[in-house]
Motif scaffolding. Structure first.
Motif, PDB file in Angstrom:
ATOM      1  N   UNK A 158       0.748  -1.341  -0.035  1.00  0.00           N
ATOM      2  CA  UNK A 158       0.040   0.123  -0.022  1.00  0.00           C
ATOM      3  C   UNK A 158       0.769   1.379  -0.014  1.00  0.00           C
ATOM      4  N   UNK A 159       0.673   1.969  -1.030  1.00  0.00           N
ATOM      5  CA  UNK A 159       1.444   3.298  -1.162  1.00  0.00           C
ATOM      6  C   UNK A 159       0.743   4.506  -1.671  1.00  0.00           C
ATOM      7  N   UNK A 160       0.935   5.769  -1.508  1.00  0.00           N
ATOM      8  CA  UNK A 160       0.237   6.534  -2.171  1.00  0.00           C
ATOM      9  C   UNK A 160      -1.248   6.853  -1.587  1.00  0.00           C
ATOM     10  N   UNK A 161      -2.053   7.700  -2.160  1.00  0.00           N
ATOM     11  CA  UNK A 161      -3.230   7.989  -1.567  1.00  0.00           C
ATOM     12  C   UNK A 161      -4.559   7.839  -2.588  1.00  0.00           C
ATOM     13  N   UNK A 162      -5.704   7.174  -2.089  1.00  0.00           N
ATOM     14  CA  UNK A 162      -6.733   7.217  -3.018  1.00  0.00           C
ATOM     15  C   UNK A 162      -7.979   7.783  -2.111  1.00  0.00           C
TER      16      UNK A 162
ATOM     17  N   UNK B  67      -3.672   0.567  -3.072  1.00  0.00           N
ATOM     18  CA  UNK B  67      -3.108  -0.924  -3.398  1.00  0.00           C
ATOM     19  C   UNK B  67      -2.346  -1.178  -4.511  1.00  0.00           C
ATOM     20  N   UNK B  68      -1.250  -1.520  -4.398  1.00  0.00           N
ATOM     21  CA  UNK B  68      -0.332  -1.931  -5.627  1.00  0.00           C
ATOM     22  C   UNK B  68      -0.085  -3.272  -5.719  1.00  0.00           C
TER      23      UNK B  68
ATOM     24  N   UNK C 187     -10.634   7.177 -15.427  1.00  0.00           N
ATOM     25  CA  UNK C 187     -10.421   7.562 -13.832  1.00  0.00           C
ATOM     26  C   UNK C 187     -10.890   6.175 -13.086  1.00  0.00           C
ATOM     27  N   UNK C 188     -11.919   6.654 -12.153  1.00  0.00           N
ATOM     28  CA  UNK C 188     -12.437   5.392 -11.094  1.00  0.00           C
ATOM     29  C   UNK C 188     -13.632   4.660 -11.898  1.00  0.00           C
ATOM     30  N   UNK C 189     -13.828   5.056 -13.087  1.00  0.00           N
ATOM     31  CA  UNK C 189     -14.991   4.193 -13.883  1.00  0.00           C
ATOM     32  C   UNK C 189     -14.571   2.974 -14.489  1.00  0.00           C
ATOM     33  N   UNK C 190     -15.246   1.894 -14.253  1.00  0.00           N
ATOM     34  CA  UNK C 190     -14.520   0.592 -14.860  1.00  0.00           C
ATOM     35  C   UNK C 190     -15.536   0.034 -16.039  1.00  0.00           C
ATOM     36  N   UNK C 191     -15.121  -0.589 -17.321  1.00  0.00           N
ATOM     37  CA  UNK C 191     -15.857  -0.966 -18.078  1.00  0.00           C
ATOM     38  C   UNK C 191     -16.504  -2.457 -17.558  1.00  0.00           C
ATOM     39  N   UNK C 192     -17.669  -2.632 -17.364  1.00  0.00           N
ATOM     40  CA  UNK C 192     -18.109  -4.017 -16.997  1.00  0.00           C
ATOM     41  C   UNK C 192     -18.628  -4.835 -17.974  1.00  0.00           C
TER      42      UNK C 192
ATOM     43  N   UNK D  87     -12.920  -3.835 -16.768  1.00  0.00           N
ATOM     44  CA  UNK D  87     -11.446  -3.656 -17.095  1.00  0.00           C
ATOM     45  C   UNK D  87     -10.956  -2.240 -16.964  1.00  0.00           C
ATOM     46  N   UNK D  88      -9.631  -2.028 -17.084  1.00  0.00           N
ATOM     47  CA  UNK D  88      -9.215  -0.741 -16.823  1.00  0.00           C
ATOM     48  C   UNK D  88      -9.618  -0.235 -15.515  1.00  0.00           C
ATOM     49  N   UNK D  89      -9.617  -0.858 -14.272  1.00  0.00           N
ATOM     50  CA  UNK D  89      -9.946  -0.410 -12.946  1.00  0.00           C
ATOM     51  C   UNK D  89      -8.560   0.186 -12.318  1.00  0.00           C
ATOM     52  N   UNK D  90      -8.698   1.590 -11.887  1.00  0.00           N
ATOM     53  CA  UNK D  90      -7.674   2.129 -11.378  1.00  0.00           C
ATOM     54  C   UNK D  90      -6.927   1.421 -10.146  1.00  0.00           C
ATOM     55  N   UNK D  91      -5.598   1.105 -10.296  1.00  0.00           N
ATOM     56  CA  UNK D  91      -5.062   0.292  -9.519  1.00  0.00           C
ATOM     57  C   UNK D  91      -5.171   0.546  -8.259  1.00  0.00           C
ATOM     58  N   UNK D  92      -5.555   1.510  -7.701  1.00  0.00           N
ATOM     59  CA  UNK D  92      -5.548   1.793  -6.246  1.00  0.00           C
ATOM     60  C   UNK D  92      -7.260   1.500  -5.668  1.00  0.00           C
ATOM     61  N   UNK D  93      -7.760   1.020  -6.776  1.00  0.00           N
ATOM     62  CA  UNK D  93      -9.595   0.881  -6.289  1.00  0.00           C
ATOM     63  C   UNK D  93      -9.573  -0.644  -6.895  1.00  0.00           C
TER      64      UNK D  93
END
Length: 413
Positions: free
Chosen positions: A24-28, A34-35, A62-67, A392-398
């Motif tokens: 866990x690094x950085x901020x969300x 989560x890395x 951004x924080x919107x992922x394709x489902x 797909x393409x979910x932000x890594x920290x989420x």
């Protein structure tokens, strides 16, 4: 062969190499990130002729992922962080009759008799990541309690054990079994993205969290690891559901990379042994569902090569595999009409197939999103495409955050 190609292919195959870190690094939006960078290997067949895939990529921002659900057009949805909090410790209930879980037919028992319950008191711990909202038990042995030296943690000795976090003042609770990535263990930081985005919200929603230490049939291949450690953990928790205040029909999995052995576990037929003298082995092995991040849905090298890669890469791919990789696990080939709901999340978009010498350096071969696409095709072929979906393409920290809404739907609130 260019060094970049050789290095990328090695990521797919060398499962015993350190790498599958979960830090866990950085901020969300929850204050942490989560890395997940992982290395895991390949597996088993249940079909004679592996299918091939031709997929197109999808994009998000951004924080919107394709489902996507196999057979349906993509829809977009935004992952959220946490439900409302609830203070919660367990009262007990006893269930020993077989019934049906969300995940399909159950032939095993659902809870052990009082005389067979484990004594958790000696394992009680004070430093629960969830503070006063839960009681916790640390290093509780399950299965055979086997120990091993973990290659992705510099040979650190681990053993079959679980940490259990029980919300206070509640009964008949669902349970979520967390299976970690390579390069980490069942322990996690209280301020990590995993805790803030997934496990903390699970406690707040009244779900028991069980963090599992387990062997992997690829990563721990040299130790002769089976692919059934997570089966053993499911049966242990189900046996002791009455002692922990768990509803034995509502046990699900949360997994990342190496931990997506949980996907294989979920699609297996009932593995309970009704004739075993061990009450744990008589318990149902079925899961109500799984949320899996960066999942491998097969460890069978030949299928992976035939499905995703140009034939020119096959000699390199298959030359580095265990001789009997066919037996390690092939979830895609094990999907039936009884397979439970599964949601998968990936950081990258779908790759254009076949992957060749020019494109392999542009993909993460270990966490190829096409693994998820193929699983959902198998669900569609089994007649229930609605039970498999992919972001797909979910932000890594989420990457774990989508589990909150998944379990809310699965458990009914």
């Amino acid at each position: 062969m260019p060094p970049r190609l050789a290095s990328a292919v090695s990521l797919v195959l060398l499962a015993a190499c350190p790498g599958d870190t979960n830090t866990s690094t950085g901020t969300d939006s929850a204050g942490t990130t989560d890395t997940t960078t992982t290395t895991t290997g390949l597996t088993e067949p249940t079909t004679d002729a592996p299918p091939t895939s031709t997929s197109t990529s999808t994009t998000t921002t951004d924080a919107t992922a394709t489902t996507t659900t196999s057979g349906d057009p993509p829809t977009t949805g935004t992952t959220t962080d946490a439900p409302a909090t609830t203070d919660v410790p367990a009262t007990t209930s006893s269930t020993t009759d077989a019934s049906t879980t969300t995940g399909g037919a159950v032939d095993g028992e659902l809870g052990c008799a009082p005389a067979d319950l484990f004594d958790f008191a000696p394992f009680a711990a004070a430093d629960c990541f969830c503070g006063d909202a839960c009681d916790c038990y640390r290093d509780v042995p399950y299965g055979e309690g086997v120990s091993w030296n973990e290659p992705t943690l510099d040979g650190q000795q681990l053993s079959q054990a679980v940490d259990i976090y029980v919300p206070k003042d509640m009964s008949d609770m669902p349970a979520v079994l967390w299976a970690h990535a390579n390069g980490s263990s069942k322990s996690f930081a209280a301020n990590s993205g995993l805790a803030n985005n997934a496990l903390g919200p699970a406690i707040e929603a009244g779900q028991v969290v069980v963090s599992v230490e387990f062997r992997h049939p690829v990563t721990n291949y040299d130790d002769g690891a089976p692919n059934t450690d997570l089966v053993d953990a499911v049966q242990f928790i189900r046996c002791n559901a009455p002692a922990l205040g768990i509803d034995p029909t509502r046990i699900a999995g949360l997994a990342s990379s190496r931990g997506t052995l949980m996907v294989w576990t979920a699609v297996q037929p009932e593995l309970a042994d009704p004739n075993s003298p061990d009450p744990v082995k008589r318990q149902s092995s079925r899961l109500a569902g799984v949320y899996a991040a960066q999942a491998q849905t097969s460890y069978w090298g030949q299928w992976i090569a035939d499905t995703f890669y140009d034939p020119q890469l096959h000699p390199l791919l298959l030359g580095q595999l265990p001789a009997n990789d066919i037996a390690l696990g092939h979830a895609v080939g094990d999907v039936t009409a009884a397979a439970p709901p599964i949601h998968l999340a990936y950081i990258d978009p779908l790759a254009d197939l076949p992957i060749d010498a020019q494109s392999i350096g542009m993909v993460d071969p270990v966490h190829l999103p096409n693994f998820g696409d193929e699983l959902c095709k198998a669900y569609a072929a089994a007649g229930h495409p609605e039970d498999c979906s992919v972001d797909y393409e979910v932000p890594q920290n989420m990457i774990h955050a989508g589990s909150v809404s998944f379990f809310a739907d699965l458990f009914g609130g």
